[in-house]
Design a protein around this motif. Sequence first.
Motif, PDB file in Angstrom:
ATOM      1  N   MET A   1       0.842  -1.187   0.000  1.00 30.99           N
ATOM      2  CA  MET A   1       0.000   0.000   0.000  1.00 30.99           C
ATOM      3  C   MET A   1       0.881   1.241   0.000  1.00 30.99           C
ATOM      4  O   MET A   1       1.700   1.400   0.886  1.00 30.99           O
ATOM      5  CB  MET A   1      -0.864   0.005   1.264  1.00 30.99           C
ATOM      6  CG  MET A   1      -2.300  -0.160   1.018  1.00 30.99           C
ATOM      7  SD  MET A   1      -3.307   0.063   2.503  1.00 30.99           S
ATOM      8  CE  MET A   1      -2.820  -1.303   3.515  1.00 30.99           C
ATOM      9  N   ASN A   2       0.738   2.101  -0.976  1.00 34.44           N
ATOM     10  CA  ASN A   2       1.440   3.382  -0.985  1.00 34.44           C
ATOM     11  C   ASN A   2       0.597   4.399  -0.247  1.00 34.44           C
ATOM     12  O   ASN A   2      -0.604   4.465  -0.418  1.00 34.44           O
ATOM     13  CB  ASN A   2       1.685   3.849  -2.419  1.00 34.44           C
ATOM     14  CG  ASN A   2       2.687   2.956  -3.136  1.00 34.44           C
ATOM     15  OD1 ASN A   2       3.537   2.362  -2.494  1.00 34.44           O
ATOM     16  ND2 ASN A   2       2.571   2.855  -4.438  1.00 34.44           N
ATOM     17  N   GLY A   3       1.231   5.247   0.549  1.00 31.61           N
ATOM     18  CA  GLY A   3       0.489   6.211   1.344  1.00 31.61           C
ATOM     19  C   GLY A   3       0.046   5.582   2.642  1.00 31.61           C
ATOM     20  O   GLY A   3       0.382   4.440   2.958  1.00 31.61           O
ATOM     21  N   THR A   4      -0.719   6.343   3.388  1.00 27.94           N
ATOM     22  CA  THR A   4      -1.154   5.890   4.700  1.00 27.94           C
ATOM     23  C   THR A   4      -2.658   5.697   4.728  1.00 27.94           C
ATOM     24  O   THR A   4      -3.405   6.643   4.461  1.00 27.94           O
ATOM     25  CB  THR A   4      -0.752   6.932   5.770  1.00 27.94           C
ATOM     26  OG1 THR A   4       0.651   7.152   5.681  1.00 27.94           O
ATOM     27  CG2 THR A   4      -1.102   6.444   7.154  1.00 27.94           C
ATOM     28  N   VAL A  58     -14.917   3.992   9.298  1.00 25.28           N
ATOM     29  CA  VAL A  58     -14.538   3.308   8.074  1.00 25.28           C
ATOM     30  C   VAL A  58     -13.026   3.304   7.926  1.00 25.28           C
ATOM     31  O   VAL A  58     -12.346   4.257   8.309  1.00 25.28           O
ATOM     32  CB  VAL A  58     -15.208   3.932   6.828  1.00 25.28           C
ATOM     33  CG1 VAL A  58     -16.714   3.708   6.852  1.00 25.28           C
ATOM     34  CG2 VAL A  58     -14.886   5.416   6.703  1.00 25.28           C
ATOM     35  N   ALA A  59     -12.513   2.209   7.361  1.00 24.86           N
ATOM     36  CA  ALA A  59     -11.088   2.086   7.026  1.00 24.86           C
ATOM     37  C   ALA A  59     -10.958   2.475   5.559  1.00 24.86           C
ATOM     38  O   ALA A  59     -11.560   1.853   4.687  1.00 24.86           O
ATOM     39  CB  ALA A  59     -10.613   0.656   7.251  1.00 24.86           C
ATOM     40  N   GLU A  60     -10.160   3.509   5.327  1.00 23.58           N
ATOM     41  CA  GLU A  60     -10.030   4.082   3.991  1.00 23.58           C
ATOM     42  C   GLU A  60      -8.582   3.981   3.511  1.00 23.58           C
ATOM     43  O   GLU A  60      -7.658   4.381   4.220  1.00 23.58           O
ATOM     44  CB  GLU A  60     -10.467   5.543   4.040  1.00 23.58           C
ATOM     45  CG  GLU A  60     -10.434   6.255   2.721  1.00 23.58           C
ATOM     46  CD  GLU A  60     -10.918   7.693   2.844  1.00 23.58           C
ATOM     47  OE1 GLU A  60     -11.704   8.112   1.997  1.00 23.58           O
ATOM     48  OE2 GLU A  60     -10.510   8.390   3.808  1.00 23.58           O
ATOM     49  N   LEU A  61      -8.405   3.472   2.297  1.00 28.48           N
ATOM     50  CA  LEU A  61      -7.090   3.412   1.687  1.00 28.48           C
ATOM     51  C   LEU A  61      -6.697   4.796   1.181  1.00 28.48           C
ATOM     52  O   LEU A  61      -7.557   5.666   1.012  1.00 28.48           O
ATOM     53  CB  LEU A  61      -7.086   2.412   0.538  1.00 28.48           C
ATOM     54  CG  LEU A  61      -7.401   0.957   0.907  1.00 28.48           C
ATOM     55  CD1 LEU A  61      -7.349   0.081  -0.334  1.00 28.48           C
ATOM     56  CD2 LEU A  61      -6.450   0.443   1.975  1.00 28.48           C
TER      57      LEU A  61
END
Length: 155
Positions: A1-4, A58-61
């Motif tokens: 995963m790129n970013g947080t 919510v879990a957000e990419l």
Amino acid sequence: MNGTPRVRHAHRADLPRVAELAARHAEYEQATPPPDDLPARLAGLLFDTPAPRLRCLVAELPDGELVGYATCAPELCTWEGREYLHMDCLFLLPGHRGLGLGVLLMDAVAAEARALGLGEVQWQTPTWNDGAVRFYDRLGARAKQKWRYSLPITP
């Protein structure tokens, strides 16, 4: 995963995706699927009442995709004469488990409890869900074995 990835409170526009995730959650637990009007029902509980009890996280990419959710609401413990936060659901899509998102969701639920002045979070998981049991055990949670009953009430 790129970013947080991040966990945040759900917005009204998220509710169709939360309903999709809830349907996947129900399928995973071999339960009855949610009703078709779940987004509207959730809107009523989260946004269309002066004092909403339900919280939805919510879990957000980083790209904005929602891949999980947790819901919780204050409940009462008669034996102890106090409130606690009941986590009704926590679900992450397969492929997004084991990446730290579950911990982020649990941290956010714990933060909700603290914000409400509640000293405990309680929840249930199916006994066959070994992955969830290992996850909750690693968090330091303690299991209490009980059966959960449901009694349909007809009008």
